[in-house]
Design an enzyme around this catalytic site. Structure first.
Site, short mmCIF file in Angstrom:
data_model
loop_
_atom_site.label_atom_id
_atom_site.label_comp_id
_atom_site.label_asym_id
_atom_site.label_seq_id
_atom_site.Cartn_x
_atom_site.Cartn_y
_atom_site.Cartn_z
N ARG A 1 -52.74 -24.93 19.29
CA ARG A 1 -52.35 -23.56 19.67
C ARG A 1 -50.89 -23.49 20.11
O ARG A 1 -50.31 -22.43 20.14
CB ARG A 1 -53.22 -23.04 20.82
CG ARG A 1 -54.70 -22.97 20.54
CD ARG A 1 -55.37 -22.00 21.50
NE ARG A 1 -54.90 -22.12 22.86
CZ ARG A 1 -55.48 -22.86 23.81
NH1 ARG A 1 -56.58 -23.53 23.52
NH2 ARG A 1 -55.00 -22.92 25.03
N ARG B 1 -63.58 -25.79 34.06
CA ARG B 1 -62.56 -26.12 35.03
C ARG B 1 -62.30 -24.88 35.88
O ARG B 1 -62.40 -23.74 35.40
CB ARG B 1 -61.27 -26.54 34.33
CG ARG B 1 -61.41 -27.75 33.45
CD ARG B 1 -61.66 -29.02 34.24
NE ARG B 1 -60.46 -29.46 34.96
CZ ARG B 1 -60.46 -30.49 35.81
NH1 ARG B 1 -61.58 -31.14 36.08
NH2 ARG B 1 -59.33 -30.85 36.40
N ARG C 1 -48.78 -26.16 38.14
CA ARG C 1 -47.66 -25.24 38.05
C ARG C 1 -47.54 -24.45 39.34
O ARG C 1 -48.45 -24.42 40.17
CB ARG C 1 -47.83 -24.28 36.88
CG ARG C 1 -49.05 -23.36 36.97
CD ARG C 1 -49.18 -22.51 35.71
NE ARG C 1 -50.31 -21.58 35.77
CZ ARG C 1 -50.63 -20.72 34.80
NH1 ARG C 1 -49.90 -20.67 33.71
NH2 ARG C 1 -51.67 -19.93 34.94
N GLU D 1 -50.84 -24.03 41.83
CA GLU D 1 -52.14 -24.13 41.17
C GLU D 1 -52.50 -25.59 40.95
O GLU D 1 -51.68 -26.39 40.50
CB GLU D 1 -52.11 -23.46 39.79
CG GLU D 1 -52.02 -21.96 39.82
CD GLU D 1 -52.13 -21.35 38.42
OE1 GLU D 1 -52.67 -22.04 37.52
OE2 GLU D 1 -51.69 -20.21 38.23
#
Length: 381
Positions: A171, A247, A277, A298
């Protein structure tokens, strides 16, 4: 008909609106105290910044029908997602582009030179990459893989990239020019008043009755002619076959004066740095001016009961369990499963909306014809 939509995220709101416009009576119940699901936004009381409470959501699509739909309910402002990453004490642009390549290798290559250079680095013996790691080694070679993909992926997914499918990396673009726009879609924007206001506008219809802080019970289903389920697929069946793997994310909020990091998203690729991040939310609305700033660190971990599920894992064990749940669901009547959680797939917002619009057409036709409604308008497998 009396339709019950379980969940007031994008799937439930879009489907509920379409069914209400078709003349059905729609009740939407939502376990949280707000609409919009994981794309919920709200003003931070300390700074006034519009915060993406469950992590940033950038709207991007090439689907003009979806774009026309969202702009019917909200004013959007152009927004380009330009991600940076800190690796080895330096800051680079993502996705990997010509600037990233030249900076990392200390070169000044032109596009054709960089393309040939990366092809020399790539492992051309891997003809058919099966894992994330094989795809990365064939894609960019060992140096860029180690720097930008390996550590971040291990933190994000909690396992070795050797155990992840190649499709996850496919992706992500690799560019041999200086384009650092994370997405290549025609329409890229942010709703000026936030996603929650947009979803509230979608749900604002006389045929829709919304109940927040209302977990689903069997009594709700008993009062409906049909149920649209947008919660976790396994939760509908009380996890009787086990829990599908997800997750989840933990967020550490902090505030500061001025500008903390100079960009909306700063990734951290080094494995020893715990966060994946830091997001600085004032930069998601660059047309606004705020003296203060609010940021979130995060970190990713395995989802436990009671946590908010974010990313379906979909490895071998989960896919086997998913097959069993799909078979169980297909033997059920009076319910349709939609959305990221309901079909256990990773879906961008535009795809979620498109699938909800298409599913709504199918449902309306089935109800009008007195035919059975599909259990999965978009099959999970």
């Amino acid at each position: 008909m009396d339709i019950l939509c379980v969940g007031a995220g994008l799937s439930g709101a879009v489907t509920g609106r379409a069914l209400a416009e078709a003349g059905h009576r729609v009740t939407v119940i939502e376990a949280r105290d707000h609409v919009a699901g994981n794309c919920h936004t709200e003003r931070d009381p300390e700074t006034g910044v519009m915060v993406h409470v469950y992590g940033p959501h950038i709207f991007h699509t090439d689907d003009p029908g979806v774009w026309d739909y969202v702009t019917r309910f909200a004013a959007f402002r152009p927004y380009k997602n330009r991600v940076k990453t800190t690796v080895g004490g330096a800051v680079y642009s993502l996705p990997v582009n010509l600037h990233t390549i030249n900076q990392f290798f200390g070169r000044t290559m032109r596009p054709d030179e960089a393309r040939a250079f990366i092809e020399e680095k790539a492992d051309t013996t891997i003809a058919d990459p099966q894992s994330f790691e094989e795809q990365a080694l064939r894609f960019v070679g060992p140096e860029l893989y180690e720097a930008f993909f390996k550590g971040y992926t291990e933190k994000q997914w909690g396992c070795s990239p050797r155990d992840l499918p190649a499709a996850i990396l496919k992706r992500l673009p690799l560019r041999f020019n200086y384009d650092d726009d994370y997405f290549a879609h025609r329409f890229q924007a942010m709703p000026e008043a936030g996603y929650t206001a947009m979803v509230a506008a979608i749900l604002d219809h006389p045929g829709i009755d919304v109940h927040l802080a209302t977990p689903f019970t069997e009594d709700h289903a008993a009062r409906a002619d049909h149920v649209i389920w947008t919660g976790p697929l396994d939760a509908y069946f009380d996890h009787r076959l086990g829990r599908l793997g997800y997750r989840t994310l933990d967020f550490e909020r902090f505030t500061a004066r001025g500008d903390w990091q100079g960009c909306a998203v700063m990734n951290y690729g080094d494995r020893e740095v715990p966060q994946t991040r830091i997001t600085e939310h004032k930069h998601f609305a660059p047309w606004e001016v705020h003296a203060g700033t609010v940021c979130y660190r995060e970190t990713s971990r395995a989802c436990e009961p009671g946590d908010t599920p974010y990313y379906p894992i979909r490895l071998v064990e989960e896919k086997s369990m998913l097959s069993d749940y799909v078979a169980l669901a297909e033997g059920t009547r009076g319910v349709t499963f939609l959305g990221r959680l309901g079909t256990y797939r990773y879906l961008d917002m535009d795809v979620t909306i498109r699938e909800a619009l298409d599913a709504s057409e199918t449902l309306v036709s089935a109800f009008e014809a007195g035919a059975p409604a599909p259990v999965f308008p978009h099959p999970p497998l």
